[in-house]
Design a protein around this motif. Sequence first.
Motif, PDB file in Angstrom:
ATOM      1  N   VAL A 252       0.831  -1.204   0.000  1.00  0.00           N
ATOM      2  CA  VAL A 252       0.000   0.000   0.000  1.00  0.00           C
ATOM      3  C   VAL A 252       0.866   1.255   0.000  1.00  0.00           C
ATOM      4  O   VAL A 252       0.601   2.218  -0.740  1.00  0.00           O
ATOM      5  CB  VAL A 252      -0.958  -0.008   1.207  1.00  0.00           C
ATOM      6  CG1 VAL A 252      -1.665   1.336   1.349  1.00  0.00           C
ATOM      7  CG2 VAL A 252      -1.985  -1.132   1.064  1.00  0.00           C
ATOM      8  N   VAL A 253       1.925   1.258   0.804  1.00  0.00           N
ATOM      9  CA  VAL A 253       2.801   2.431   0.882  1.00  0.00           C
ATOM     10  C   VAL A 253       3.457   2.712  -0.470  1.00  0.00           C
ATOM     11  O   VAL A 253       3.475   3.852  -0.949  1.00  0.00           O
ATOM     12  CB  VAL A 253       3.868   2.240   1.977  1.00  0.00           C
ATOM     13  CG1 VAL A 253       4.952   3.307   1.873  1.00  0.00           C
ATOM     14  CG2 VAL A 253       3.220   2.285   3.357  1.00  0.00           C
ATOM     15  N   ASN A 254       4.010   1.682  -1.102  1.00  0.00           N
ATOM     16  CA  ASN A 254       4.650   1.882  -2.402  1.00  0.00           C
ATOM     17  C   ASN A 254       3.663   2.413  -3.434  1.00  0.00           C
ATOM     18  O   ASN A 254       3.994   3.289  -4.240  1.00  0.00           O
ATOM     19  CB  ASN A 254       5.267   0.570  -2.888  1.00  0.00           C
ATOM     20  CG  ASN A 254       6.702   0.404  -2.450  1.00  0.00           C
ATOM     21  OD1 ASN A 254       7.619   0.980  -3.022  1.00  0.00           O
ATOM     22  ND2 ASN A 254       6.904  -0.383  -1.397  1.00  0.00           N
ATOM     23  N   ALA A 255       2.452   1.876  -3.424  1.00  0.00           N
ATOM     24  CA  ALA A 255       1.448   2.327  -4.385  1.00  0.00           C
ATOM     25  C   ALA A 255       1.027   3.770  -4.111  1.00  0.00           C
ATOM     26  O   ALA A 255       0.851   4.562  -5.047  1.00  0.00           O
ATOM     27  CB  ALA A 255       0.240   1.404  -4.356  1.00  0.00           C
ATOM     28  N   LEU A 256       0.873   4.130  -2.837  1.00  0.00           N
ATOM     29  CA  LEU A 256       0.507   5.509  -2.506  1.00  0.00           C
ATOM     30  C   LEU A 256       1.610   6.474  -2.921  1.00  0.00           C
ATOM     31  O   LEU A 256       1.330   7.582  -3.411  1.00  0.00           O
ATOM     32  CB  LEU A 256       0.217   5.634  -1.004  1.00  0.00           C
ATOM     33  CG  LEU A 256      -1.110   5.041  -0.534  1.00  0.00           C
ATOM     34  CD1 LEU A 256      -1.202   5.073   0.984  1.00  0.00           C
ATOM     35  CD2 LEU A 256      -2.292   5.788  -1.143  1.00  0.00           C
ATOM     36  N   TRP A 257       2.859   6.080  -2.747  1.00  0.00           N
ATOM     37  CA  TRP A 257       3.959   6.941  -3.194  1.00  0.00           C
ATOM     38  C   TRP A 257       3.866   7.190  -4.695  1.00  0.00           C
ATOM     39  O   TRP A 257       4.059   8.301  -5.163  1.00  0.00           O
ATOM     40  CB  TRP A 257       5.301   6.305  -2.862  1.00  0.00           C
ATOM     41  CG  TRP A 257       5.740   6.483  -1.441  1.00  0.00           C
ATOM     42  CD1 TRP A 257       5.288   7.420  -0.562  1.00  0.00           C
ATOM     43  CD2 TRP A 257       6.705   5.700  -0.738  1.00  0.00           C
ATOM     44  NE1 TRP A 257       5.920   7.266   0.657  1.00  0.00           N
ATOM     45  CE2 TRP A 257       6.794   6.225   0.572  1.00  0.00           C
ATOM     46  CE3 TRP A 257       7.506   4.619  -1.081  1.00  0.00           C
ATOM     47  CZ2 TRP A 257       7.673   5.707   1.527  1.00  0.00           C
ATOM     48  CZ3 TRP A 257       8.372   4.099  -0.136  1.00  0.00           C
ATOM     49  CH2 TRP A 257       8.448   4.630   1.154  1.00  0.00           C
ATOM     50  N   LYS A 258       3.583   6.133  -5.443  1.00  0.00           N
ATOM     51  CA  LYS A 258       3.493   6.284  -6.892  1.00  0.00           C
ATOM     52  C   LYS A 258       2.315   7.163  -7.294  1.00  0.00           C
ATOM     53  O   LYS A 258       2.320   7.765  -8.357  1.00  0.00           O
ATOM     54  CB  LYS A 258       3.394   4.912  -7.558  1.00  0.00           C
ATOM     55  CG  LYS A 258       4.701   4.116  -7.492  1.00  0.00           C
ATOM     56  CD  LYS A 258       4.549   2.772  -8.158  1.00  0.00           C
ATOM     57  CE  LYS A 258       5.896   2.046  -8.210  1.00  0.00           C
ATOM     58  NZ  LYS A 258       6.430   1.722  -6.883  1.00  0.00           N
ATOM     59  N   ALA A 259       1.310   7.237  -6.430  1.00  0.00           N
ATOM     60  CA  ALA A 259       0.161   8.101  -6.701  1.00  0.00           C
ATOM     61  C   ALA A 259       0.362   9.514  -6.170  1.00  0.00           C
ATOM     62  O   ALA A 259      -0.528  10.346  -6.266  1.00  0.00           O
ATOM     63  CB  ALA A 259      -1.101   7.499  -6.080  1.00  0.00           C
ATOM     64  N   GLY A 260       1.542   9.775  -5.577  1.00  0.00           N
ATOM     65  CA  GLY A 260       1.845  11.114  -5.095  1.00  0.00           C
ATOM     66  C   GLY A 260       1.445  11.382  -3.665  1.00  0.00           C
ATOM     67  O   GLY A 260       1.480  12.534  -3.217  1.00  0.00           O
ATOM     68  N   ALA A 261       1.063  10.353  -2.901  1.00  0.00           N
ATOM     69  CA  ALA A 261       0.620  10.535  -1.518  1.00  0.00           C
ATOM     70  C   ALA A 261       1.729  10.143  -0.539  1.00  0.00           C
ATOM     71  O   ALA A 261       2.625   9.369  -0.871  1.00  0.00           O
ATOM     72  CB  ALA A 261      -0.628   9.709  -1.245  1.00  0.00           C
ATOM     73  N   GLU A 262       1.644  10.682   0.674  1.00  0.00           N
ATOM     74  CA  GLU A 262       2.590  10.371   1.737  1.00  0.00           C
ATOM     75  C   GLU A 262       1.797   9.865   2.946  1.00  0.00           C
ATOM     76  O   GLU A 262       1.268  10.646   3.732  1.00  0.00           O
ATOM     77  CB  GLU A 262       3.415  11.609   2.098  1.00  0.00           C
ATOM     78  CG  GLU A 262       4.297  12.077   0.941  1.00  0.00           C
ATOM     79  CD  GLU A 262       5.092  13.328   1.271  1.00  0.00           C
ATOM     80  OE1 GLU A 262       4.785  13.969   2.305  1.00  0.00           O
ATOM     81  OE2 GLU A 262       6.013  13.669   0.508  1.00  0.00           O
ATOM     82  N   PRO A 263       1.694   8.541   3.119  1.00  0.00           N
ATOM     83  CA  PRO A 263       0.881   7.996   4.206  1.00  0.00           C
ATOM     84  C   PRO A 263       1.523   8.204   5.572  1.00  0.00           C
ATOM     85  O   PRO A 263       2.740   8.340   5.690  1.00  0.00           O
ATOM     86  CB  PRO A 263       0.807   6.498   3.855  1.00  0.00           C
ATOM     87  CG  PRO A 263       2.044   6.243   3.054  1.00  0.00           C
ATOM     88  CD  PRO A 263       2.296   7.501   2.277  1.00  0.00           C
ATOM     89  N   LEU A 264       0.670   8.201   6.577  1.00  0.00           N
ATOM     90  CA  LEU A 264       1.117   8.272   7.967  1.00  0.00           C
ATOM     91  C   LEU A 264       1.182   6.853   8.516  1.00  0.00           C
ATOM     92  O   LEU A 264       0.248   6.075   8.340  1.00  0.00           O
ATOM     93  CB  LEU A 264       0.147   9.115   8.790  1.00  0.00           C
ATOM     94  CG  LEU A 264       0.475   9.285  10.290  1.00  0.00           C
ATOM     95  CD1 LEU A 264       1.710  10.151  10.461  1.00  0.00           C
ATOM     96  CD2 LEU A 264      -0.713   9.905  11.023  1.00  0.00           C
ATOM     97  N   PHE A 265       2.287   6.510   9.191  1.00  0.00           N
ATOM     98  CA  PHE A 265       2.465   5.168   9.743  1.00  0.00           C
ATOM     99  C   PHE A 265       2.495   5.262  11.261  1.00  0.00           C
ATOM    100  O   PHE A 265       3.293   6.002  11.837  1.00  0.00           O
ATOM    101  CB  PHE A 265       3.753   4.541   9.219  1.00  0.00           C
ATOM    102  CG  PHE A 265       4.066   3.183   9.807  1.00  0.00           C
ATOM    103  CD1 PHE A 265       3.356   2.060   9.413  1.00  0.00           C
ATOM    104  CD2 PHE A 265       5.066   3.041  10.760  1.00  0.00           C
ATOM    105  CE1 PHE A 265       3.639   0.817   9.960  1.00  0.00           C
ATOM    106  CE2 PHE A 265       5.363   1.802  11.306  1.00  0.00           C
ATOM    107  CZ  PHE A 265       4.642   0.684  10.901  1.00  0.00           C
ATOM    108  N   LEU A 266       1.600   4.496  11.896  1.00  0.00           N
ATOM    109  CA  LEU A 266       1.555   4.422  13.356  1.00  0.00           C
ATOM    110  C   LEU A 266       1.562   2.957  13.762  1.00  0.00           C
ATOM    111  O   LEU A 266       1.195   2.073  12.979  1.00  0.00           O
ATOM    112  CB  LEU A 266       0.300   5.076  13.928  1.00  0.00           C
ATOM    113  CG  LEU A 266      -0.078   6.490  13.513  1.00  0.00           C
ATOM    114  CD1 LEU A 266      -0.965   6.482  12.276  1.00  0.00           C
ATOM    115  CD2 LEU A 266      -0.814   7.194  14.666  1.00  0.00           C
ATOM    116  N   THR A 267       1.953   2.696  14.993  1.00  0.00           N
ATOM    117  CA  THR A 267       1.832   1.347  15.534  1.00  0.00           C
ATOM    118  C   THR A 267       0.722   1.335  16.575  1.00  0.00           C
ATOM    119  O   THR A 267       0.241   2.392  17.000  1.00  0.00           O
ATOM    120  CB  THR A 267       3.147   0.879  16.184  1.00  0.00           C
ATOM    121  OG1 THR A 267       3.347   1.610  17.415  1.00  0.00           O
ATOM    122  CG2 THR A 267       4.330   1.102  15.251  1.00  0.00           C
TER     123      THR A 267
END
Length: 381
Positions: A252-267
């Motif tokens: 999901v992260v790699n795909a969002l990067w390719k779409a121009g988005a920067e996801p937030l990662f939490l644990t």
Amino acid sequence: MADLLAMTGDPSSRGMLNDSGLAELDGHPFLRRAAGLKWPPAARAAVVGLITAQFEHPERFALPAAHLDAAAPALRAGRAVGGDPGRKPRMGSAEVRAALDAMPERILDLLIILGPEALSADPAMALRLSSLSDRLPELPPEALTVLGGAAAGANPATNRAVLAVAGRPAAGDVARTDPLLDRHGPPHRLIHSHLGLPGPVHQALAVTEGLLYRRIPGIPPSECEPTALVLDVSPATYGPVEVVLRSLVHLVVNALWKAGAEPLFLTADPSLPAVVLTRPGQLAHVWTARSLAPPDLHAATAEAHATGRSVVLLTHLQTALAQRLPGTAEPHLTVVTTQTPGMPVTPVPTHPRHHHLGALPTADELVALAAVLLTGDRGTT
């Protein structure tokens, strides 16, 4: 360096080695596996850097304290810089074998996670993050295949989802079969990190086909739905469970990067800081973040919701059941669970937007769910 670059590449296209004595290492498991990745020379430079990192070069071969530009002419001419040219240092077969035998068990797994494109742009990243390889879970070959395809955009389902999440229709055969990055293209498609390279570096990459171009036009981040990924990193997930959950986050992260988005990662441990994922090196954090504290799913999702982002929570099925996730529809929360291998569990939906993966999902199942999470079609499955 040249010999090791050749030995980590395609054996059928390799010429004569500068040091014929290294040929006895052809069958070494590390070199054989590195060659099996079939990476371009620019990415293999990261592998070679790891092999040669511990070799003690004589001080006279070190770069001078002056700026690199002052040494560039001599380096291009292949001359020694900063002292007596003397005899070139030689890392013979014995030293190379010792270095190969000392490679951390999962170092190539870490490089696959980072991806050849990122390592081509920054080969030293492998050295900076190498100490994290011992903290990776054991990754089966099937998982490594999925992860290797994520960075290159080689998963057709997620490629189509990238276009969909950016509000663009899939583009026929190109969207179904090709990655979203290419080594050829018009200047305006050059990726941003390569636009700012110094002239000599840009020219060197252009000659070796190391420059990267987008197959689709750049997409403003504002067109993508802001996403927060909450991952359970507690002991209950250690082992095969975390491989499933982290693999999904990785896709999901790699795909969002390719779409121009920067996801937030939490644990799911609120004491660990949230991280906005903006660069490939941070994938090492996605794969190594762990906590011994019991997960607090409610606190973690509340923190994620407070950012105004759409939230995806990934956890063990039993943890989700035990913590009684809200049963009412929450349009901005999606729950993904999996289970321990051998556990005869019939998944019970914990939430209206709940997806459950079996203990050993196939690559197609992982990629398909990643595409669902990307496009927002997140109803219960």
